[in-house]
Design an enzyme around this catalytic site. Structure first.
Site, PDB file in Angstrom:
ATOM      1  N   CYS A 112       0.546   4.960  -4.381  1.00  0.00           N
ATOM      2  CA  CYS A 112       0.774   4.117  -3.199  1.00  0.00           C
ATOM      3  C   CYS A 112       0.238   4.750  -1.923  1.00  0.00           C
ATOM      4  O   CYS A 112      -0.281   4.063  -1.055  1.00  0.00           O
ATOM      5  CB  CYS A 112       2.254   3.834  -3.039  1.00  0.00           C
ATOM      6  SG  CYS A 112       3.216   5.288  -2.568  1.00  0.00           S
TER       7      CYS A 112
ATOM      8  N   GLN B 141      -1.825  -1.232  -7.444  1.00  0.00           N
ATOM      9  CA  GLN B 141      -1.830   0.190  -7.801  1.00  0.00           C
ATOM     10  C   GLN B 141      -1.601   0.410  -9.294  1.00  0.00           C
ATOM     11  O   GLN B 141      -2.054   1.392  -9.851  1.00  0.00           O
ATOM     12  CB  GLN B 141      -0.823   0.973  -6.958  1.00  0.00           C
ATOM     13  CG  GLN B 141       0.630   0.733  -7.277  1.00  0.00           C
ATOM     14  CD  GLN B 141       1.539   1.553  -6.361  1.00  0.00           C
ATOM     15  OE1 GLN B 141       1.751   1.193  -5.207  1.00  0.00           O
ATOM     16  NE2 GLN B 141       2.080   2.652  -6.873  1.00  0.00           N
TER      17      GLN B 141
ATOM     18  N   ASN C  71       1.214  -4.564   0.976  1.00  0.00           N
ATOM     19  CA  ASN C  71       1.666  -3.674  -0.085  1.00  0.00           C
ATOM     20  C   ASN C  71       0.551  -3.518  -1.114  1.00  0.00           C
ATOM     21  O   ASN C  71      -0.495  -4.161  -1.020  1.00  0.00           O
ATOM     22  CB  ASN C  71       2.930  -4.276  -0.722  1.00  0.00           C
ATOM     23  CG  ASN C  71       3.778  -3.239  -1.439  1.00  0.00           C
ATOM     24  OD1 ASN C  71       3.363  -2.086  -1.620  1.00  0.00           O
ATOM     25  ND2 ASN C  71       4.964  -3.637  -1.870  1.00  0.00           N
TER      26      ASN C  71
ATOM     27  N   HIS D 160       7.664   5.395  -0.194  1.00  0.00           N
ATOM     28  CA  HIS D 160       6.563   4.487  -0.517  1.00  0.00           C
ATOM     29  C   HIS D 160       5.676   4.407   0.715  1.00  0.00           C
ATOM     30  O   HIS D 160       6.101   4.771   1.814  1.00  0.00           O
ATOM     31  CB  HIS D 160       7.140   3.112  -0.894  1.00  0.00           C
ATOM     32  CG  HIS D 160       6.126   2.136  -1.397  1.00  0.00           C
ATOM     33  ND1 HIS D 160       5.252   2.430  -2.422  1.00  0.00           N
ATOM     34  CD2 HIS D 160       5.848   0.852  -1.032  1.00  0.00           C
ATOM     35  CE1 HIS D 160       4.489   1.358  -2.658  1.00  0.00           C
ATOM     36  NE2 HIS D 160       4.829   0.405  -1.829  1.00  0.00           N
TER      37      HIS D 160
END
Ligand SMILES: *[C@@H]1O[C@H](CO)[C@@H](O)[C@H](O)[C@H]1NC(C)=O
Ligand SMILES: *[C@@H]1O[C@H](CO)[C@@H](O)[C@H](O)[C@H]1NC(C)=O
Ligand SMILES: *[C@@H]1O[C@H](CO)[C@@H](O)[C@H](O)[C@H]1NC(C)=O
Ligand SMILES: *[C@@H]1O[C@H](CO)[C@@H](O)[C@H](O)[C@H]1NC(C)=O
Length: 343
Positions: A149, A143, A310, A286
């Site tokens: 995110c 990112q 992630n 997140h």
């Protein structure tokens, strides 16, 4: 970097000076800078070294404690080691939705979200799920210094469902969501939610691919072109805050977008093991993609984990993935804000 933090670091640097560095870390510092391609100006170098040393000592302490069985996962001195917690927080995560209890109940009521009509008790579900092995998951993304995110797991969840439907795995556009979901309440690189992003894809009637609308990591004008749409959804499902229901969705549907509460000082240095953070709560800040679950050791030992993708690049964690404690009282709010699309 906020001015206040900058000032504080500057003061430490000036007062203690270069001679206050731990000289035994010199080689490690040079190697780390090379590995992560860090180029600093001479002034920056002093400031960064101070922050880096603090982080190194914290990580080493954590890992020493790990070898004594005091925690469940290992940390590493990664790309983020030259940032203070505040800098990291400002730059790298990205949900801004105030997910307090009032908001949560409103959100659930709006979506009619209660226990689904049919879902399986966990005994009927597989013990291990990993959608990467079934071809549902594209690459780990970065990112960068953009609080985007929230866009990554939305794209990831749609990619999975498109693959299920068409047999083709096409990387979809995160940037399309960053630039275009402002009317739904997102704020580009200043935060957003997976919910608003799904809402955009639904209302917009399409989403471009990464090939036609590549990631830039900064906000731009919306350039969505319906001629280049490569996926759409017919609706999306918001799950109740329940790990068994999340397990059912992950097992039977595919990758699911979820929120987690990031304790910045620990998650950012995660390397491997099952992440469990006593300071976690369910105030989600997140967003991640749940691509599976499983357990380590004996099933009865309570070492269950969610397998999570992630958006901090492949050099973070387990090649961009992590394991986080599962069935431990909704740890870090993993089941608090989860959704999946139907295509
Ligand atoms: C929850 O968030 C909403 C939206 O920002 C806010 O209006 C409300 O006051 C908050 N409630 C509590 C109890 O903090
Ligand atoms: C997007 O669509 C337009 C109009 O159909 C086309 O000219 C353009 O080449 C497409 N862009 C990409 C990157 O394929
Ligand atoms: C989409 O394609 C059609 C047909 O080729 C074309 O007339 C139209 O201008 C294109 N739209 C955009 C926004 O590029
Ligand atoms: C845990 O698993 C190992 C290996 O499968 C086995 O040898 C051991 O007996 C198990 N322990 C318990 C408490 O079930």
């Amino acid at each position: 970097m906020t001015p206040a933090v900058f000032l504080i670091i500057l003061c430490v640097g000036v007062v203690s000076g270069a001679s206050a560095f731990d000289l035994s870390l010199d080689v490690q510092w040079q190697e780390w800078k090379m590995k992560y391609e860090k180029l600093y100006s001479p002034e920056e170098e002093l400031l960064k070294r101070v922050v880096w040393e603090e982080n190194v000592k914290k990580i080493e302490l954590h890992n020493r404690e790990n070898s004594l069985g005091k925690n469940t996962y290992i940390m590493e001195i990664n790309d983020f080691a030259d940032l203070t917690d505040e800098e990291f927080k400002d730059m790298i995560t990205g949900i801004t939705l105030p997910i307090n209890n009032t908001m949560k109940s409103l959100w659930k009521r709006a979506l009619g979200s209660s226990l689904p009509n049919s879902w399986y008790w966990r005994d009927a579900l597989p013990k291990f799920v990993d959608w990467r092995k079934e071809g549902y998951v594209t690459h780990v993304r970065v990112q960068g210094r953009c609080n985007s995110c929230w866009a990554f797991p939305v794209v990831g969840a749609i990619e999975g469902q498109m693959f299920k439907k068409t047999g083709k795995l096409t990387p979809l556009s995160v940037q399309n969501l960053v630039d275009c979901s402002k009317p739904q309440g997102n704020k580009g690189c200043r935060g957003g939610t997976t919910y608003n992003a799904f809402q955009y894809v639904l209302q917009n009637g399409g989403l471009e691919s990464e090939a036609t609308y590549p990631y830039e990591g900064k906000e731009g004008l919306c350039r969505y072109n319906p001629n280049n749409s490569s996926a759409k959804i017919t609706r999306f499902v918001a799950l109740p805050e329940n790990e068994d229901v999340l397990m059912d969705a992950v097992a039977t549907k595919g990758p699911v977008a979820a929120g987690i509460h990031v304790v910045h000082s620990s998650l950012r240095f995660y390397k491997k093991g099952i992440y469990h953070e006593p300071k976690c709560n369910n105030y989600v800040n997140h967003a991640v993609l749940v691509v599976g679950y499983g357990f380590e050791g004996n099933e009865t030992d309570g070492n269950n984990y969610w397998l999570i993708q992630n958006s901090w690049g492949e050099r973070w964690g387990l090649n961009g993935y992590m394991k986080i404690a599962k069935d431990r009282n909704n740890h870090c709010g993993i089941a608090t804000f989860a959704q999946y699309p139907i295509v």
